[in-house]
Scaffold this motif. Structure first.
Motif, mmCIF file in Angstrom:
data_model
loop_
_atom_site.group_PDB
_atom_site.id
_atom_site.type_symbol
_atom_site.label_atom_id
_atom_site.label_comp_id
_atom_site.label_asym_id
_atom_site.label_seq_id
_atom_site.Cartn_x
_atom_site.Cartn_y
_atom_site.Cartn_z
ATOM 1 N N VAL A 154 -8.322 4.212 -2.669
ATOM 2 C CA VAL A 154 -6.897 4.253 -3.027
ATOM 3 C C VAL A 154 -6.383 5.686 -3.042
ATOM 4 N N ARG A 155 -7.288 6.618 -3.312
ATOM 5 C CA ARG A 155 -6.871 8.029 -3.326
ATOM 6 C C ARG A 155 -6.347 8.477 -1.949
ATOM 7 N N LEU A 156 -6.960 7.976 -0.892
ATOM 8 C CA LEU A 156 -6.504 8.322 0.455
ATOM 9 C C LEU A 156 -5.136 7.691 0.734
ATOM 10 N N THR A 157 -4.961 6.453 0.268
ATOM 11 C CA THR A 157 -3.668 5.779 0.431
ATOM 12 C C THR A 157 -2.572 6.544 -0.306
ATOM 13 N N LEU A 158 -2.880 6.991 -1.535
ATOM 14 C CA LEU A 158 -1.896 7.761 -2.303
ATOM 15 C C LEU A 158 -1.581 9.087 -1.617
ATOM 16 N N ALA A 196 10.982 6.190 7.918
ATOM 17 C CA ALA A 196 9.615 6.132 7.382
ATOM 18 C C ALA A 196 9.648 6.219 5.859
ATOM 19 N N VAL A 197 10.399 7.173 5.318
ATOM 20 C CA VAL A 197 10.392 7.339 3.860
ATOM 21 C C VAL A 197 11.188 6.223 3.180
ATOM 22 N N ASP A 198 12.283 5.773 3.809
ATOM 23 C CA ASP A 198 13.053 4.670 3.214
ATOM 24 C C ASP A 198 12.223 3.386 3.173
ATOM 25 N N THR A 199 11.511 3.107 4.267
ATOM 26 C CA THR A 199 10.674 1.899 4.311
ATOM 27 C C THR A 199 9.611 1.952 3.225
ATOM 28 N N LEU A 200 8.993 3.118 3.085
ATOM 29 C CA LEU A 200 7.965 3.267 2.043
ATOM 30 C C LEU A 200 8.542 2.946 0.671
ATOM 31 N N MET A 201 9.697 3.513 0.372
ATOM 32 C CA MET A 201 10.270 3.344 -0.962
ATOM 33 C C MET A 201 10.720 1.895 -1.227
ATOM 34 N N HIS A 202 10.943 1.136 -0.146
ATOM 35 C CA HIS A 202 11.410 -0.241 -0.320
ATOM 36 C C HIS A 202 10.299 -1.273 -0.118
ATOM 37 N N THR A 203 9.060 -0.809 -0.052
ATOM 38 C CA THR A 203 7.948 -1.751 0.124
ATOM 39 C C THR A 203 7.132 -1.801 -1.167
ATOM 40 N N ASP A 204 6.836 -3.007 -1.616
ATOM 41 C CA ASP A 204 6.085 -3.190 -2.868
ATOM 42 C C ASP A 204 4.640 -2.710 -2.682
ATOM 43 N N PHE A 205 4.260 -1.734 -3.491
ATOM 44 C CA PHE A 205 2.918 -1.135 -3.408
ATOM 45 C C PHE A 205 1.821 -2.184 -3.588
ATOM 46 N N ASN A 206 2.105 -3.215 -4.374
ATOM 47 C CA ASN A 206 1.075 -4.219 -4.662
ATOM 48 C C ASN A 206 1.069 -5.390 -3.680
ATOM 49 N N ALA A 207 2.014 -5.390 -2.751
ATOM 50 C CA ALA A 207 2.063 -6.490 -1.778
ATOM 51 C C ALA A 207 0.894 -6.366 -0.797
ATOM 52 N N PRO A 208 0.352 -7.502 -0.337
ATOM 53 C CA PRO A 208 -0.793 -7.440 0.589
ATOM 54 C C PRO A 208 -0.477 -6.668 1.865
ATOM 55 N N GLY A 209 0.770 -6.675 2.273
ATOM 56 C CA GLY A 209 1.125 -6.009 3.528
ATOM 57 C C GLY A 209 1.374 -4.519 3.387
ATOM 58 N N PHE A 210 1.228 -3.971 2.169
ATOM 59 C CA PHE A 210 1.580 -2.564 1.965
ATOM 60 C C PHE A 210 0.794 -1.587 2.849
ATOM 61 N N PRO A 211 -0.547 -1.728 2.930
ATOM 62 C CA PRO A 211 -1.287 -0.747 3.747
ATOM 63 C C PRO A 211 -0.815 -0.701 5.201
ATOM 64 N N VAL A 212 -0.464 -1.867 5.759
ATOM 65 C CA VAL A 212 0.004 -1.891 7.150
ATOM 66 C C VAL A 212 1.360 -1.183 7.257
#
Ligand SMILES: [Zn+2]
Length: 385
Positions: A154-158, A196-212
């Motif tokens: 998770v540290r790499l994702t952060l 890129a930054v807007d999409t990140l801010m509007h995507t739920d971090f805990n959603a299964p699709g977040f890493p993609v």
């Protein structure tokens, strides 16, 4: 021979690893591909590219020409005709540097959503202690397999999140510089980074699709760099802070990751940029006496990097004529620092100098803001404060 300056094929999704193999064999017709990996990513190299030759770097190998030269030896020895970057940020910098040296193409296979440079054409290298961004090849293709990068610590994702959050500051710096000096600005490229930054801010971090989603944002940012031709759309003062800390001028080495530093630097700069209500230009020094106590043996190279010195080209009259617009941009396009701080903290991300392992005092913080703009000859608002 594929074009080495742009990425012809980008696949992010289930089955990307298998598609990469097919593409290597039937699309690129590579006969002697070489997978570059490290001790953490070797298992993906084995799983996804079994049967291909491998070259292994140690854990957390820094991107230096010396480390890249070891891979170049192997490339020449086996006459490799394609490199596969199987790893995260530094490994991609090393691979693209080695690909440039050996004049062969490379394919990107990111194993963690940790930085935005996968599709970039610039290699961030440490050369004799100085952090430099050198022109190199873009990957001919990029394949990102969720079954691989979803497993990343998770540290790499952060860290990847921090790298994207930095776009708020760098896009503002870019617009500011363009207003002040007429520097080339491209609204289409700017929109790619903003998306890129807007999409990140509007995507739920805990959603299964977040890493993609995060990987898509990181790759999009790298493509913007590639299309623009340099890192201006994705790197401003926040990256200069990160590079300054990595040059260890006023601090001991830390184990902080690139995006962890960029995220924390972004918080500091958002605070600083939004509080500047007026600005009187002062003559910024570019002298040995001023720089030597901080940059030591790098001083002469820092002076060369900053020549011609960009702040010298800006008059108070010019600044006054565009100041209202700069201020309007600061208030409309820069989020409040607390928003980004809370966003990162709520996910366990690092938000302070202490958390990065850096000196956590006002003197260090002030010296960082004062000297970090010298690491790169690129105009930012910080360079004028
Ligand atoms: Zn970055």
């Amino acid at each position: 021979m594929p074009d080495k300056k742009s990425t012809a094929e980008i696949v992010i999704g289930d089955g990307a690893a298998a598609k990469a193999r097919t593409y290597i064999e039937t699309g690129l017709h590579a006969v002697r591909p070489l997978v570059l990996c490290d001790v953490n990513t070797e298992r993906y190299a084995v799983d996804c590219f079994g049967g291909f030759e491998r070259f292994l770097w140690p854990d957390r190998q820094h991107a230096t020409p010396e480390a890249a030269a070891l891979a170049v030896e192997k490339i020449e020895e086996m006459k490799a005709d394609l490199l596969i970057a199987c790893g995260s940020g530094s490994l991609h910098d090393l691979t693209r540097y080695a690909a440039e040296k050996a004049a062969i193409p490379y394919l990107s296979f990111p194993t963690a959503p940790s930085v935005d440079g996968f599709a970039s054409s610039m290699a961030a290298m440490t050369v004799n202690g100085q952090k430099l961004t050198l022109p190199a090849h873009a990957p001919v293709a990029l394949f990102a397999e969720p079954a691989v990068f979803r497993d990343a610590p998770v540290r790499l994702t952060l860290s990847g999140i921090g790298d994207i959050l930095g776009k708020y500051v760098c896009l503002f710096d870019w617009k500011t510089a363009s207003l002040l000096t007429g520097e080339r600005f491209d609204p289409v490229i700017e929109k790619m980074e903003r998306d890129a930054v807007d999409t990140l801010m509007h995507t739920d971090f805990n959603a299964p699709g977040f890493p993609v989603k995060l990987m898509e944002c990181l790759v999009l940012s790298g493509v913007a760099i590639q299309q623009f031709g340099n890192t201006r759309p994705a790197s401003g003062a926040e990256h200069h802070l990160s590079h300054f800390w990595e040059m260890h001028c006023l601090n001991a080495p830390t184990d902080a990751l690139h995006g962890e530093q960029v995220g924390t630097a972004t918080i500091q700069l958002l605070r600083r940029y939004r509080e500047v209500t007026s600005l009187r230009l002062t003559k910024k020094p570019l002298t040995r006496e001023y720089l030597l106590p901080v940059f030591g043996e790098l001083t002469d190279r820092i002076i060369r990097e900053n020549t011609p010195f960009l702040p010298d080209a800006i008059s108070q009259e010019k600044l006054d004529s565009v100041w209202d617009e700069i201020r309007r941009l600061a208030l409309s396009e820069l989020p409040d620092a607390s928003v980004i701080e809370e966003y990162l903290a709520s996910k366990g991300g690092k938000t302070s100098l202490a958390a990065l392992g850096l000196p956590d005092d006002d003197a260090f913080s002030a010296a960082t803001l004062q000297y970090a703009p010298y690491v790169r000859n690129r105009l930012t608002l910080l360079k004028l404060l």
